[in-house]
Design a protein around this motif. Structure first.
Motif, PDB file in Angstrom:
ATOM      1  N   ARG A 231       0.844  -1.195   0.000  1.00 42.66           N
ATOM      2  CA  ARG A 231       0.000   0.000   0.000  1.00 42.66           C
ATOM      3  C   ARG A 231       0.882   1.248   0.000  1.00 42.66           C
ATOM      4  O   ARG A 231       0.611   2.204  -0.714  1.00 42.66           O
ATOM      5  CB  ARG A 231      -0.910  -0.001   1.232  1.00 42.66           C
ATOM      6  CG  ARG A 231      -1.926  -1.087   1.242  1.00 42.66           C
ATOM      7  CD  ARG A 231      -3.186  -0.742   0.456  1.00 42.66           C
ATOM      8  NE  ARG A 231      -3.984   0.271   1.128  1.00 42.66           N
ATOM      9  CZ  ARG A 231      -4.269   1.457   0.610  1.00 42.66           C
ATOM     10  NH1 ARG A 231      -3.802   1.795  -0.569  1.00 42.66           N
ATOM     11  NH2 ARG A 231      -5.028   2.310   1.261  1.00 42.66           N
TER      12      ARG A 231
ATOM     13  N   ARG B   2       2.834   7.765  -3.942  1.00 43.85           N
ATOM     14  CA  ARG B   2       3.307   6.838  -4.978  1.00 43.85           C
ATOM     15  C   ARG B   2       4.261   7.522  -5.954  1.00 43.85           C
ATOM     16  O   ARG B   2       5.278   6.964  -6.324  1.00 43.85           O
ATOM     17  CB  ARG B   2       2.082   6.281  -5.718  1.00 43.85           C
ATOM     18  CG  ARG B   2       2.375   5.192  -6.708  1.00 43.85           C
ATOM     19  CD  ARG B   2       1.098   4.482  -7.123  1.00 43.85           C
ATOM     20  NE  ARG B   2       0.131   5.388  -7.733  1.00 43.85           N
ATOM     21  CZ  ARG B   2      -1.140   5.476  -7.369  1.00 43.85           C
ATOM     22  NH1 ARG B   2      -1.589   4.742  -6.370  1.00 43.85           N
ATOM     23  NH2 ARG B   2      -1.954   6.295  -7.979  1.00 43.85           N
TER      24      ARG B   2
ATOM     25  N   ALA C 193      -7.179   8.599  -1.232  1.00 44.41           N
ATOM     26  CA  ALA C 193      -6.719   8.127  -2.549  1.00 44.41           C
ATOM     27  C   ALA C 193      -5.698   9.091  -3.147  1.00 44.41           C
ATOM     28  O   ALA C 193      -4.703   8.671  -3.752  1.00 44.41           O
ATOM     29  CB  ALA C 193      -7.910   7.961  -3.490  1.00 44.41           C
TER      30      ALA C 193
ATOM     31  N   ASP D 246      -2.438   8.636  -1.401  1.00 46.54           N
ATOM     32  CA  ASP D 246      -1.756   7.445  -1.932  1.00 46.54           C
ATOM     33  C   ASP D 246      -1.050   7.782  -3.242  1.00 46.54           C
ATOM     34  O   ASP D 246       0.090   7.376  -3.477  1.00 46.54           O
ATOM     35  CB  ASP D 246      -2.765   6.309  -2.178  1.00 46.54           C
ATOM     36  CG  ASP D 246      -3.308   5.735  -0.869  1.00 46.54           C
ATOM     37  OD1 ASP D 246      -2.743   6.051   0.195  1.00 46.54           O
ATOM     38  OD2 ASP D 246      -4.303   4.984  -0.926  1.00 46.54           O
TER      39      ASP D 246
ATOM     40  N   SER E 285      -3.117   0.206  -4.854  1.00 47.44           N
ATOM     41  CA  SER E 285      -4.421   0.719  -4.438  1.00 47.44           C
ATOM     42  C   SER E 285      -5.158  -0.363  -3.641  1.00 47.44           C
ATOM     43  O   SER E 285      -4.743  -1.527  -3.630  1.00 47.44           O
ATOM     44  CB  SER E 285      -5.238   1.106  -5.661  1.00 47.44           C
ATOM     45  OG  SER E 285      -5.488  -0.059  -6.432  1.00 47.44           O
ATOM     46  N   ARG E 286      -6.274   0.026  -3.014  1.00 43.60           N
ATOM     47  CA  ARG E 286      -7.068  -0.953  -2.279  1.00 43.60           C
ATOM     48  C   ARG E 286      -7.559  -2.045  -3.238  1.00 43.60           C
ATOM     49  O   ARG E 286      -7.551  -3.224  -2.908  1.00 43.60           O
ATOM     50  CB  ARG E 286      -8.277  -0.270  -1.642  1.00 43.60           C
ATOM     51  CG  ARG E 286      -7.913   0.542  -0.443  1.00 43.60           C
ATOM     52  CD  ARG E 286      -9.036   1.470  -0.011  1.00 43.60           C
ATOM     53  NE  ARG E 286      -8.691   2.089   1.258  1.00 43.60           N
ATOM     54  CZ  ARG E 286      -9.001   1.567   2.438  1.00 43.60           C
ATOM     55  NH1 ARG E 286      -9.686   0.453   2.518  1.00 43.60           N
ATOM     56  NH2 ARG E 286      -8.633   2.146   3.557  1.00 43.60           N
TER      57      ARG E 286
END
Lengths: 408, 230
Positions: free
Chosen positions: A313, B94, B87, B90, A318-319
Motif C-alpha cells: 500500500r 506513490r 486516494a 496514496d 491501491s485498495r
C-alpha cells in the motif's frame, strides 16, 4: 499483481499443492458422478429408443430389460417361438422383433434377430449388406474395431458370454461376416447380428430348434433341445392403447412376462440414484472443505504478510489492487484445482471404461463433456474467490501506519 | 524540541519539497510529536534525530500521508498532503516518495529484481528492466539480482531496500532507522550509499534515527526530544 500472487503461491508450494489437490479431488468426484449418471441415463434412453415393451420368460423384469435391451445381464429364460406371432396379432402392436441370445464372440454378444432390430435403433450399413441367409452375420462398429473382423471373414461363437479362447466353441458352424454397421452410440455397436435360425443351427437344432441361454452348461443346453424358442421379443406399439392393455394381457399368460424399459430403467436409476446422491453429497462436502482449507491458508498467509501488504500500500498499491492480488491467489488455486479435477475426473472415467467391461458396454466415454461441468468449475472458482475475499477485506481494514510501526 | 529553523535551507525558486506549519500530533490526549514550522529543500540530506518515542515515526507517517496530524499542516512537493483525501494521498506518495525501513520490508517471495519491478509497476505503471538492472548494479547487487530477500545478508538487504525506494525516481527518499541494526562499518557504508544514490538520482533525503553514530554525516539535523505531557 498476478506475478506476485504466483510468487506467493510458489513460495509456500506444499500448502498450495495440498489445497489444489483437495479441490481437484472434490471437482473430480463431482465430474465422475455427473459423467457417469448422465452418460448412463443417455445410454439407457438411446438403447431403449423405439422399444416400448419386452416380452420374455417370467423372472425379474429388470433382468429381462437388462439382458434384452442393454445386453448387460443374462436372460431370464426362453419363450416359445409362437410368442412372436401372438404379439404380432395383437391390436396396437406395430413391430415385434425376436431376439435369440446365448453365444458370443470375444465378449461380443451374438444376437439372433431380424433386420428390423438394427433399423429400430437407427443403425445403417457402413459396408457389405444385411444378413439374409443362415450363418451370415452383421457386426457392430465396436465389434469391427476391436476384433478387426472384415467382410468375408469367418468366426465361431462360444457358449455364453465367456469369450475366452479356452471356452467351448461351435467349431462346426462358423459365421461369415457379410456386413458392418456404422457407429450409432447405442448397444448395437457392440453386437453381432444374425438370423434367429442361425442361432438354432449353431446349437445343432433343426429349424425350428431351441436356443439356450447364457450361464447354461453344454449338458443343460442339450437337454433343452426340442422346442422352438426365442429369448425375448422387443415390441413397438403403434397405438397408446396398446401400452395400457398389452402388459397386463401378457403378464396374465402363465409362461410370459412383459416389462416396460422406461419403468424398469427409472426404477433402476432411482435405486442407483440413492447411492449417487450420497456420493454427490460427500463430494460437495469435500468441495466446501477445500474452500475452507483455501480460506484458512490465505488467512494464515495474509496474517504473516500483513507487513508486506502494508508495504505494498505504501509503495503504491491501491485498495483494489490489494483485493485483486489476494483474490487472484484464491482464483489461481481454484482454477488449478478445477482444471486438475476435470482432467482427473475424465481420466478416471477413461480408465474405468478401459478396464471394466460392464462400463465399456454401457458406453462410458471419457471424451464426452457435460454442460454441468461448467457449473462445477464455476462453483469451484466461486468458492476460491469467496475464500480469498474475506481475508483480503480483513487486510484492508488494518492500519498501514500501525502495521508498519509494529514491524519496524 | 529543537528549533524549527535548524533544517531550513535557503529557498530555491521551486520552494521547499516538504513544508510543515505548526505541526504536532497527539494520541490519547498526549502530544507525541511536535515539530512546529519546518522546511526541507530539494536535494538536501536531512536527519531527524531522537530517542525512541520522540515522534520520529509519527512525523514520517505524517510526511508520507499515512497519518493525519492533530494540529497544523504539511505539504509535499507543493501539495497539502494532510488535507488530501486518502486516494489522493496514496497517489502523491506513490509518485513522490520512496521509503526505506529498518526491517527492509522486501517481498520475501520475490527476487531482488522482481521487488524493484513490482515497485516500479505500482508507482509508474510500467517496468523498465534496463533501469532496474542499472539500479541494482549501482547498489552493488548485480551478482544477487536473482536472490530472494531471505538469501541476502543484512547489508545486501539494506542495499536492495534502497534500490527499491529509488527505482521509481522519487523526489523524496524517507528512511526510518536504516542503520539501527548495522555495525559501525556497515552503518557508515549504508549512509555513503544513500548519499551517493540519492545524489545520483537528484532525490532529497530525510533520515529518521536514534542512531547517534551517523549524526555527524548530516549538516542539517532536527533533534527531537523524548515525549512530554501535553
Amino acid at each position: 499483481m498476478i506475478g506476485l500472487s504466483l510468487a506467493y503461491l510458489k513460495d509456500r508450494g506444499l500448502n498450495t499443492a495440498l489445497n489444489i489437490l483437495l479441490l481437484a479431488l472434490s471437482v473430480a468426484s463431482l465430474v465422475i458422478l455427473l459423467l457417469f449418471s448422465s452418460q448412463l441415463e443417455n445410454r439407457f434412453d438411446k438403447d431403449a429408443q423405439g422399444i416400448d415393451m419386452v416380452v420374455g420368460a417370467k423372472g425379474s423384469p429388470l433382468q429381462l430389460i437388462l439382458s434384452s435391451v442393454y445386453h448387460v445381464d443374462i436372460p431370464t429364460g426362453n419363450v416359445p417361438l409362437d410368442t412372436v406371432e401372438l404379439l404380432r396379432r395383437q391390436l396396437g402392436v406395430a413391430e415385434a422383433i425376436p431376439l435369440a441370445l446365448g453365444d458370443s464372440f470375444r465378449s461380443f454378444r451374438i444376437v439372433g434377430t431380424e433386420p428390423a432390430y438394427p433399423a429400430l435403433l437407427g443403425a445403417s450399413l457402413a459396408g457389405g449388406r444385411m444378413f439374409a441367409a443362415k450363418m451370415e452375420a452383421v457386426i457392430g462398429a465396436d465389434v469391427a474395431a476391436r476384433t478387426g473382423a472384415n467382410l468375408g471373414q469367418r468366426f465361431v461363437g462360444g457358449h455364453g458370454m465367456s469369450s475366452g479362447d479356452d471356452g467351448p466353441k461351435h467349431e462346426e458352424t462358423p459365421f461369415i461376416v457379410v456386413g458392418r454397421l456404422k457407429p450409432t452410440g447405442t448397444v448395437i455397436d457392440r453386437l453381432i447380428l444374425t438370423r434367429v435360425e442361425s442361432v438354432w443351427d449353431v446349437h445343432g437344432i433343426a429349424d425350428p430348434g431351441e436356443v439356450h441361454h447364457e450361464g447354461e452348461s453344454a449338458e443343460d443346453h442339450e437337454a433343452h433341445a426340442g422346442a422352438a424358442e426365442v429369448t425375448a421379443v422387443l415390441v413397438r406399439f403403434g397405438s397408446p392403447i396398446a401400452a395400457v392393455r398389452l402388459p397386463g394381457f401378457i403378464n396374465r399368460q402363465t409362461n410370459l412376462q412383459a416389462a416396460v424399459p422406461a419403468v424398469e430403467v427409472s426404477r433402476l436409476l432411482a435405486l442407483v440414484g440413492v447411492g449417487l446422491d450420497a456420493v454427490r453429497a460427500f463430494a460437495v462436502l469435500l468441495m466446501l472443505t477445500a474452500g475452507l482449507s483455501i480460506f484458512v491458508a490465505l488467512l494464515t498467509a495474509l496474517k504473516e504478510r500483513e507487513g508486506d501488504m502494508a508495504m505494498l500500500r505504501v509503495i503504491g498499491a491501491s485498495r483494489a489492487a490489494i483485493i485483486g492480488q489476494v483474490a487472484s491467489e484464491g482464483l489461481i488455486l481454484a482454477s488449478a484445482g478445477a482444471t486438475l479435477g476435470l482432467l482427473l475426473g475424465h481420466g478416471v472415467i477413461g480408465m474405468a471404461a478401459a478396464s471394466i467391461e460392464q462400463l465399456r458396454a454401457l458406453g462410458l466415454n471419457a471424451l464426452t463433456f457435460h454442460p454441468g461441468e461448467a457449473l462445477i468449475v464455476a462453483a469451484a472458482l466461486g468458492i476460491g474467490l469467496i475464500a480469498a475475499l474475506i481475508p483480503a477485506l480483513r487486510v484492508l481494514k488494518t492500519d498501514i501506519a500501525e502495521t508498519l510501526a509494529n514491524a519496524r | 524540541m529543537s528549533s524549527p529553523d535548524t533544517l531550513t535551507h535557503s529557498k530555491t525558486a521551486q520552494g521547499p519539497l516538504v513544508e510543515a506549519r505548526g505541526l504536532s500530533h497527539a494520541r490519547d490526549g498526549r502530544t507525541v510529536m511536535a515539530i512546529g514550522d519546518w522546511q526541507l529543500q530539494p536535494g538536501a540530506h536531512a536527519l531527524l534525530l531522537g530517542p525512541s518515542g520522540s515522534g520520529k515515526t509519527t512525523f514520517i507517517n505524517i510526511v508520507t500521508g499515512l497519518l493525519t496530524p492533530s494540529h497544523g499542516a504539511i505539504s509535499v512537493a507543493g501539495e497539502a498532503m494532510s488535507a488530501l483525501p486518502p486516494a489522493a494521498r496514496d497517489a502523491l506518495r506513490r509518485r513522490t516518495i520512496g521509503l526505506v525501513f529498518q526491517t527492509l520490508r522486501l517481498i520475501p517471495a520475490l527476487s531482488v529484481t522482481d521487488n524493484l519491478a513490482l515497485a516500479q509497476q505500482l508507482a509508474l505503471g510500467h517496468v523498465d528492466r534496463a533501469a532496474i538492472a542499472g539500479m541494482i548494479d549501482r547498489v552493488g547487487l548485480a551478482h544477487r539480482a536473482a536472490a530472494r530477500p531471505r538469501q541476502l545478508s543484512q547489508g545486501e538487504g539494506q542495499r536492495a531496500a534502497i534500490a527499491r525506494a529509488l527505482i521509481t525516481r522519487p523526489r523524496l527518499v524517507v528512511a526510518d532507522e536504516p542503520t539501527s541494526a548495522l555495525d559501525d562499518a556497515n552503518a557508515a557504508r549504508m549512509i555513503d550509499l544513500m548519499f551517493d544514490v540519492a545524489d545520483g538520482t537528484g532525490a532529497t533525503l530525510l533520515v529518521a534515527t536514534h542512531d547517534g553514530r551517523i549524526a555527524h554525516r548530516f549538516a542539517n539535523r532536527l533533534n527531537l526530544m523524548a515525549p512530554v505531557a501535553a
